[in-house]
Motif scaffolding. Structure first.
Motif, mmCIF file in Angstrom:
data_model
loop_
_atom_site.group_PDB
_atom_site.id
_atom_site.type_symbol
_atom_site.label_atom_id
_atom_site.label_comp_id
_atom_site.label_asym_id
_atom_site.label_seq_id
_atom_site.Cartn_x
_atom_site.Cartn_y
_atom_site.Cartn_z
ATOM 1 N N THR A 1 -2.586 7.393 -14.869
ATOM 2 C CA THR A 1 -3.836 6.828 -14.373
ATOM 3 C C THR A 1 -4.100 7.333 -12.954
ATOM 4 O O THR A 1 -3.310 7.069 -12.039
ATOM 5 N N TYR B 1 5.046 5.952 -9.577
ATOM 6 C CA TYR B 1 3.884 6.629 -8.993
ATOM 7 C C TYR B 1 4.201 8.113 -8.825
ATOM 8 O O TYR B 1 5.358 8.501 -8.643
ATOM 9 N N ARG C 1 0.831 -1.195 0.000
ATOM 10 C CA ARG C 1 0.000 0.000 0.000
ATOM 11 C C ARG C 1 0.872 1.253 0.000
ATOM 12 O O ARG C 1 2.062 1.189 0.286
ATOM 13 N N LEU D 1 -3.696 5.134 0.043
ATOM 14 C CA LEU D 1 -4.100 5.799 -1.193
ATOM 15 C C LEU D 1 -4.350 4.776 -2.295
ATOM 16 O O LEU D 1 -5.160 4.996 -3.179
ATOM 17 N N VAL D 2 -3.607 3.683 -2.251
ATOM 18 C CA VAL D 2 -3.819 2.541 -3.134
ATOM 19 C C VAL D 2 -3.287 1.322 -2.390
ATOM 20 O O VAL D 2 -2.340 1.421 -1.617
ATOM 21 N N GLU D 3 -3.921 0.181 -2.610
ATOM 22 C CA GLU D 3 -3.482 -1.045 -1.941
ATOM 23 C C GLU D 3 -3.983 -2.263 -2.684
ATOM 24 O O GLU D 3 -4.786 -2.152 -3.611
ATOM 25 N N LEU E 1 -5.367 7.377 -9.268
ATOM 26 C CA LEU E 1 -5.682 6.325 -8.304
ATOM 27 C C LEU E 1 -6.376 6.863 -7.054
ATOM 28 O O LEU E 1 -7.150 6.156 -6.423
ATOM 29 N N ALA E 2 -6.060 8.097 -6.678
ATOM 30 C CA ALA E 2 -6.652 8.677 -5.466
ATOM 31 C C ALA E 2 -6.655 10.198 -5.575
ATOM 32 O O ALA E 2 -5.764 10.790 -6.186
ATOM 33 N N HIS F 1 -1.192 9.236 -8.787
ATOM 34 C CA HIS F 1 -1.335 8.706 -10.146
ATOM 35 C C HIS F 1 -0.275 7.636 -10.365
ATOM 36 O O HIS F 1 0.805 7.684 -9.786
ATOM 37 N N ARG F 2 -0.603 6.700 -11.238
ATOM 38 C CA ARG F 2 0.386 5.721 -11.696
ATOM 39 C C ARG F 2 0.796 6.138 -13.094
ATOM 40 O O ARG F 2 -0.050 6.489 -13.920
ATOM 41 N N ALA G 1 -4.770 -3.349 -6.801
ATOM 42 C CA ALA G 1 -4.589 -2.113 -7.577
ATOM 43 C C ALA G 1 -3.162 -1.581 -7.475
ATOM 44 O O ALA G 1 -2.784 -0.671 -8.204
ATOM 45 N N PHE G 2 -2.353 -2.153 -6.579
ATOM 46 C CA PHE G 2 -0.991 -1.694 -6.336
ATOM 47 C C PHE G 2 -0.006 -2.645 -6.989
ATOM 48 O O PHE G 2 0.004 -3.840 -6.699
#
Length: 116
Positions: free
Chosen positions: A34, A61, A4, A50-52, A36-37, A26-27, A55-56
């Protein structure tokens, strides 16, 4: 536990957590960005995950900390005079890991590191 991304923002000008600062994650992949949060820090200046999980993944990033808006809302006369949005690009090579990315910030300077 799954991998995460979390963050913690400290306002070094006031010596307090940066509550209600907007943060985007963003990724980046081959020129594609993209989202993500898009959220705000809590009263302790923390945000996350923020992402986990699924999705991670490994890759690049991009965190965006909206510091000028934060300092303007806090009534700082120096808001936006130097820093607007602080970008932090970082690499993930272990998607099972915890990537904690703290930000120490004032209207004039910032630093970051990989925390725990």
């Amino acid at each position: 536990m799954s991998g995460r991304v979390t963050t913690h923002v400290l306002d070094t000008a006031s010596g307090k957590p940066a509550a209600k600062m907007r943060i985007e994650l963003h990724r980046l992949d081959g020129g594609k960005k993209t989202p993500l949060a898009d959220l705000f820090t809590d009263e302790n200046g923390r945000a996350g995950p923020l992402v986990e999980g699924l999705a991670f993944s490994s890759g690049t990033y991009h965190l965006l900390f909206h510091v000028a808006d934060y300092f303007a809302a806090a009534g700082s006369p120096d808001a936006g005079r130097f820093l607007g949005v602080v970008p932090v690009l970082f690499e993930v090579d272990d998607p099972a890991g915890h990537y904690h990315v703290p930000l120490l910030v004032s209207p004039w300077a910032y630093s970051t590191y990989r925390g725990s």
